[in-house]
Enzyme design. Structure first.
Site, short mmCIF file in Angstrom:
data_model
loop_
_atom_site.label_atom_id
_atom_site.label_comp_id
_atom_site.label_asym_id
_atom_site.label_seq_id
_atom_site.Cartn_x
_atom_site.Cartn_y
_atom_site.Cartn_z
CE LYS A 85 -3.82 -2.32 2.44
NZ LYS A 85 -4.77 -2.26 3.58
CE1 TYR A 145 -9.21 -3.01 0.68
CE2 TYR A 145 -8.42 -0.93 -0.21
CZ TYR A 145 -8.19 -2.11 0.49
OH TYR A 145 -6.93 -2.37 0.98
CG ASN A 185 -3.53 -2.55 7.07
OD1 ASN A 185 -3.41 -2.11 5.93
ND2 ASN A 185 -4.58 -3.23 7.48
CG HIS A 230 -5.09 -6.04 -0.57
ND1 HIS A 230 -6.29 -6.18 0.07
CD2 HIS A 230 -5.15 -6.83 -1.68
CE1 HIS A 230 -7.04 -7.03 -0.63
NE2 HIS A 230 -6.37 -7.43 -1.69
CD GLU A 242 -8.61 -8.82 -3.88
OE1 GLU A 242 -7.48 -9.30 -3.64
OE2 GLU A 242 -9.44 -8.55 -2.99
P1 RTP Z 1 -6.90 -5.70 3.08
O1 RTP Z 1 -8.22 -5.98 2.38
O2 RTP Z 1 -6.41 -4.30 2.88
O3 RTP Z 1 -5.87 -6.74 2.72
O4 RTP Z 1 -7.08 -5.87 4.64
P2 RTP Z 1 -7.86 -7.02 5.39
O5 RTP Z 1 -8.44 -8.01 4.41
O6 RTP Z 1 -6.92 -7.54 6.42
O7 RTP Z 1 -9.02 -6.21 6.10
P3 RTP Z 1 -10.44 -5.78 5.53
O8 RTP Z 1 -11.44 -6.18 6.54
O9 RTP Z 1 -10.62 -6.25 4.12
O10 RTP Z 1 -10.34 -4.20 5.55
C1 RTP Z 1 -9.74 -3.50 4.48
C2 RTP Z 1 -8.91 -2.38 5.02
O11 RTP Z 1 -9.74 -1.40 5.62
C3 RTP Z 1 -9.05 -0.76 6.67
N1 RTP Z 1 -9.85 -0.83 7.86
N2 RTP Z 1 -10.04 0.20 8.63
N3 RTP Z 1 -10.93 1.93 10.67
C4 RTP Z 1 -11.25 0.65 10.71
O12 RTP Z 1 -11.87 0.17 11.62
C5 RTP Z 1 -10.81 -0.20 9.64
N4 RTP Z 1 -11.09 -1.49 9.49
C6 RTP Z 1 -10.47 -1.88 8.34
C7 RTP Z 1 -7.74 -1.51 6.89
O13 RTP Z 1 -6.69 -0.73 6.34
C8 RTP Z 1 -7.93 -2.80 6.13
O14 RTP Z 1 -6.72 -3.30 5.64
MG MG Z 2 -9.60 -7.45 2.80
#
Ligand code: RTP
Ligand code: MG
Length: 148
Positions: free
Chosen positions: A9, A49, A112, A115, A126
């Site tokens: 990212k 997203y 973080n 992705h 994706e």
């Molecule tokens: P990613 O899709 O980016 O790989 O991350 P992930 O699967 O681990 O998490 P996901 O639930 O898909 O969430 C996507 C991204 O949204 C941001 N996020 N912010 N402020 C919040 O509570 C919150 N929750 C999620 C994070 O940057 C996450 O990677």
């Molecule tokens: Mg995700």
């Protein structure tokens, strides 16, 4: 063999972590089949997203992922999707274990570093969003039969 979509990212690019992240997946034994530094348009970010569009952080997420270049990659290997997720660590860096990418380099959920696709369906979707078929390379590094 399985393929997954991984992306450094904008925070990871800004903090010079592309090499570190690529090295971890190479050393693990996965094979890079595609990679490019690119900017994400608002439209692509919203598609990528899309599952989060009703969440309160959606706007911030789109703003963040379009705020600077990302390094998009496709990696191939046995159980690449789940293993990459393990190597990335939990979404929220407060829960991600040391030794994982987020555990070692991230401190806040909004930034973080990386992705990774979370299922075979997301991986196909994706990879298709970010790469054309001709940008992915099929090759074998095995020069000797005994390297199995
Ligand atoms: P990613 O899709 O980016 O790989 O991350 P992930 O699967 O681990 O998490 P996901 O639930 O898909 O969430 C996507 C991204 O949204 C941001 N996020 N912010 N402020 C919040 O509570 C919150 N929750 C999620 C994070 O940057 C996450 O990677
Ligand atoms: Mg995700």
């Amino acid at each position: 063999m399985e393929r997954t979509f991984l992306m450094v990212k904008p925070d990871g690019v800004q903090r010079n972590l592309i090499g570190e992240i690529v090295a971890r997946f190479e050393k693990k034994g996965f094979q890079l089949v595609g990679g490019k530094l690119m900017s994400i348009s608002k439209e692509l970010a919203e598609q990528h997203y899309g599952e989060h569009k009703e969440r309160p952080f959606f706007g911030e997420l789109v703003d963040f992922i379009t705020s600077g270049p990302v390094f998009a990659m496709v990696w191939e290997g046995e159980n690449a999707i789940a293993t990459a997720r393990l190597m990335m660590g939990a979404t929220n860096p407060k829960d991600s274990a040391p030794g994982t990418i987020r555990g070692d380099f991230a401190a806040t959920v909004g930034k973080n570093i990386i992705h990774g696709s979370d299922s075979p369906e997301s991986a196909v979707r994706e990879i298709g969003l970010f790469f054309k078929e001709e940008e992915l390379v099929n090759y074998s590094k095995l020069m000797n039969e005994w390297v199995k």
